[in-house]
Scaffold this motif. Structure first.
Motif, PDB file in Angstrom:
ATOM      1  N   TRP A  69      17.437  26.348  31.501  1.00  0.00           N
ATOM      2  CA  TRP A  69      16.642  25.397  32.281  1.00  0.00           C
ATOM      3  C   TRP A  69      16.884  25.534  33.782  1.00  0.00           C
ATOM      4  O   TRP A  69      15.960  25.345  34.575  1.00  0.00           O
ATOM      5  CB  TRP A  69      16.951  23.970  31.821  1.00  0.00           C
ATOM      6  CG  TRP A  69      16.305  23.636  30.500  1.00  0.00           C
ATOM      7  CD1 TRP A  69      15.345  24.371  29.855  1.00  0.00           C
ATOM      8  CD2 TRP A  69      16.565  22.509  29.673  1.00  0.00           C
ATOM      9  NE1 TRP A  69      14.993  23.770  28.667  1.00  0.00           N
ATOM     10  CE2 TRP A  69      15.727  22.617  28.533  1.00  0.00           C
ATOM     11  CE3 TRP A  69      17.413  21.419  29.766  1.00  0.00           C
ATOM     12  CZ2 TRP A  69      15.719  21.676  27.512  1.00  0.00           C
ATOM     13  CZ3 TRP A  69      17.415  20.467  28.750  1.00  0.00           C
ATOM     14  CH2 TRP A  69      16.579  20.594  27.639  1.00  0.00           C
ATOM     15  N   LYS A 255      18.881  16.947  37.997  1.00  0.00           N
ATOM     16  CA  LYS A 255      17.762  16.518  37.148  1.00  0.00           C
ATOM     17  C   LYS A 255      17.741  17.308  35.846  1.00  0.00           C
ATOM     18  O   LYS A 255      17.493  16.748  34.763  1.00  0.00           O
ATOM     19  CB  LYS A 255      16.437  16.699  37.901  1.00  0.00           C
ATOM     20  CG  LYS A 255      15.226  16.190  37.121  1.00  0.00           C
ATOM     21  CD  LYS A 255      13.958  16.299  37.958  1.00  0.00           C
ATOM     22  CE  LYS A 255      12.740  15.800  37.184  1.00  0.00           C
ATOM     23  NZ  LYS A 255      11.505  15.883  38.005  1.00  0.00           N
ATOM     24  N   GLN A 256      18.018  18.607  35.902  1.00  0.00           N
ATOM     25  CA  GLN A 256      18.056  19.421  34.689  1.00  0.00           C
ATOM     26  C   GLN A 256      19.250  19.050  33.815  1.00  0.00           C
ATOM     27  O   GLN A 256      19.162  19.074  32.586  1.00  0.00           O
ATOM     28  CB  GLN A 256      18.087  20.903  35.053  1.00  0.00           C
ATOM     29  CG  GLN A 256      16.831  21.411  35.732  1.00  0.00           C
ATOM     30  CD  GLN A 256      15.572  21.146  34.916  1.00  0.00           C
ATOM     31  OE1 GLN A 256      15.538  21.363  33.704  1.00  0.00           O
ATOM     32  NE2 GLN A 256      14.533  20.647  35.582  1.00  0.00           N
ATOM     33  N   ARG A 259      18.330  15.875  32.070  1.00  0.00           N
ATOM     34  CA  ARG A 259      17.406  16.248  30.996  1.00  0.00           C
ATOM     35  C   ARG A 259      18.190  16.742  29.773  1.00  0.00           C
ATOM     36  O   ARG A 259      17.874  16.384  28.625  1.00  0.00           O
ATOM     37  CB  ARG A 259      16.475  17.342  31.508  1.00  0.00           C
ATOM     38  CG  ARG A 259      15.475  17.873  30.500  1.00  0.00           C
ATOM     39  CD  ARG A 259      14.717  19.046  31.115  1.00  0.00           C
ATOM     40  NE  ARG A 259      13.868  19.725  30.142  1.00  0.00           N
ATOM     41  CZ  ARG A 259      13.350  20.938  30.316  1.00  0.00           C
ATOM     42  NH1 ARG A 259      13.595  21.598  31.464  1.00  0.00           N
ATOM     43  NH2 ARG A 259      12.611  21.489  29.394  1.00  0.00           N
ATOM     44  N   HIS A 262      19.973  13.885  28.024  1.00  0.00           N
ATOM     45  CA  HIS A 262      19.022  13.139  27.203  1.00  0.00           C
ATOM     46  C   HIS A 262      18.838  13.810  25.847  1.00  0.00           C
ATOM     47  O   HIS A 262      18.820  13.140  24.800  1.00  0.00           O
ATOM     48  CB  HIS A 262      17.680  13.046  27.935  1.00  0.00           C
ATOM     49  CG  HIS A 262      16.626  12.307  27.177  1.00  0.00           C
ATOM     50  ND1 HIS A 262      15.396  12.841  26.885  1.00  0.00           N
ATOM     51  CD2 HIS A 262      16.626  11.050  26.640  1.00  0.00           C
ATOM     52  CE1 HIS A 262      14.680  11.961  26.203  1.00  0.00           C
ATOM     53  NE2 HIS A 262      15.400  10.862  26.047  1.00  0.00           N
ATOM     54  N   LEU A 348      12.705  11.019  35.534  1.00  0.00           N
ATOM     55  CA  LEU A 348      12.483  11.351  34.125  1.00  0.00           C
ATOM     56  C   LEU A 348      12.110  10.124  33.301  1.00  0.00           C
ATOM     57  O   LEU A 348      11.951  10.217  32.081  1.00  0.00           O
ATOM     58  CB  LEU A 348      13.741  12.009  33.538  1.00  0.00           C
ATOM     59  CG  LEU A 348      14.087  13.384  34.120  1.00  0.00           C
ATOM     60  CD1 LEU A 348      15.480  13.826  33.668  1.00  0.00           C
ATOM     61  CD2 LEU A 348      13.056  14.432  33.711  1.00  0.00           C
TER      62      LEU A 348
END
Length: 373
Positions: A69, A255-256, A259, A262, A348
């Protein structure tokens, strides 16, 4: 009527001048944008994999690395991702940071605290895992059933890593200290070899030690269920210089990671996450399953930098000083940079997914039972 200088200049010349001015502005803008982005992001992590598969073990970093990612996120900018895995774990990564050879690192709590206490200019930008456990693996034929049985035994622990603190606390629970055992400082691959060959009586480390069970090694003790003093948190740090130069890049990287957190936090992904962790790290499925059995994945992989996390790291600093693992403390709360996770959670649309906890491990804004850690 007074004639201005502009009226005396041919329109074609004026147009050419304006075009040149606009082009120059665009070039300056492009140059400025380029200056705001590195050519490579150098990531460092302890090598927690086995079987020739370098890995940050089971967690968000493994999800990010296996799915590429970060590579996908930064490919359009020509930014390369460089993964560096260290057998020497925390101490080796600290050397890389001191030599300015790394930008972003993944570390367990004690290793990151030792580095900061020694003046390494880092900031904590992402919580990658909370409350992991440790295990004691004994050589074939060695009879160890209780913590008291460790007295006088030759035991390996990789000093300066997150495992040293729970090991010392485990000894203390039976009235022992490091001086009561024959402590050997070995990296994890060397420890595995030594315990199988009976050169040492036992080794203390992570769930990858389950890999040795088919070689006659037993795992009689773990820190599971023993309380906060025996748990390990882990996080991602970035150098202060990297954050100052590339705040937007730092935000995109986090942010990755959010992600990935999550993905790992969802109970519906438990089997997929375990399978991915086994395949990517080479670590035994039995160990990974044992580590996460009965664990709330949403609590385990919450990326939130909340009061609960800050309190955990303050405890590591306090115990590190008490045990002599660090010589001086530091302002723990100021070390954290929560804005990147906060923005990522918002972008997100995950504001309601994880629960923010206070310093007592209770949900912020409502009465709740203390979190099991």
């Amino acid at each position: 009527m007074k004639t201005t200088l502009t009226h005396r200049i041919p329109r074609l010349v004026v147009a050419s001048a304006l075009f040149a001015l606009a082009s120059t502005a665009l070039l300056w803008s492009a140059a400025s944008h380029a200056a705001d982005a590195p050519t490579v992001i150098r990531i460092g992590s302890p090598d927690l994999g086995t079987a020739g598969k370098p890995s940050a073990s089971a967690g968000p970093l493994t999800v990010v690395q296996s799915h590429k990612w970060l590579e996908q996120e930064f490919a359009k900018d020509g930014i390369k991702i460089e993964w560096n895995f260290f057998r020497g774990a925390g101490p080796a990564i600290a050397e890389g940071l001191a030599a300015k050879q790394l930008d972003v690192v993944f570390l367990g709590d004690l290793a990151s605290v030792i580095g900061r206490a020694r003046g390494l200019p880092t900031q904590y930008i992402f919580a990658s895992g909370r409350g992991s456990n440790s295990y004691l693996a004994t050589a074939p034929g060695v009879d160890i059933k209780t913590v008291a049985d460790l007295k006088g035994k030759k035991i390996s622990v990789l000093k300066g890593t997150a495992y040293q603190r729970p090991f010392d606390n485990l000894l203390a629970s039976a009235g022992l200290t490091e001086k009561d055992v024959k402590l050997i400082n070995l990296d994890w691959p060397s420890s595995k070899t030594a315990v199988v060959s009976k050169d040492i009586d036992a080794t203390f480390g992570g769930s990858d030690l389950f890999l040795l069970k088919d070689k006659g090694v037993n795992i009689p003790l773990s820190t599971k269920g023993r309380g906060p003093a025996f748990k390990i948190d882990a996080g991602v740090l970035a150098t202060e210089d990297f954050i100052a130069k590339y705040p937007e890049v730092t935000a995109r990287l986090v942010k990755q990671l959010v992600r990935a957190a999550h993905f790992a936090s969802q109970e519906s992904n438990r089997e997929a996450f375990i399978k991915l962790s086994v395949e990517h790290s080479g670590n035994p499925e039995l160990g990974i399953r044992s580590e996460f059995e009965g664990e709330n994945l949403k609590e385990r992989f919450s990326p939130l930098i909340d009061e609960d996390l800050v309190a955990d790291y303050q405890r590591v600093v306090d115990e590190g000083l008490k045990l002599g693992l660090i010589k001086q403390g530091f302002a723990v709360k100021e070390w954290f940079a929560p804005q990147f996770v906060q923005q990522a959670v918002k972008d997100l649309k995950l504001e309601k997914f994880w629960t923010e906890l206070d310093a007592q491990g209770q949900a912020v804004g409502k009465a709740a039972k203390p979190k099991a850690k």
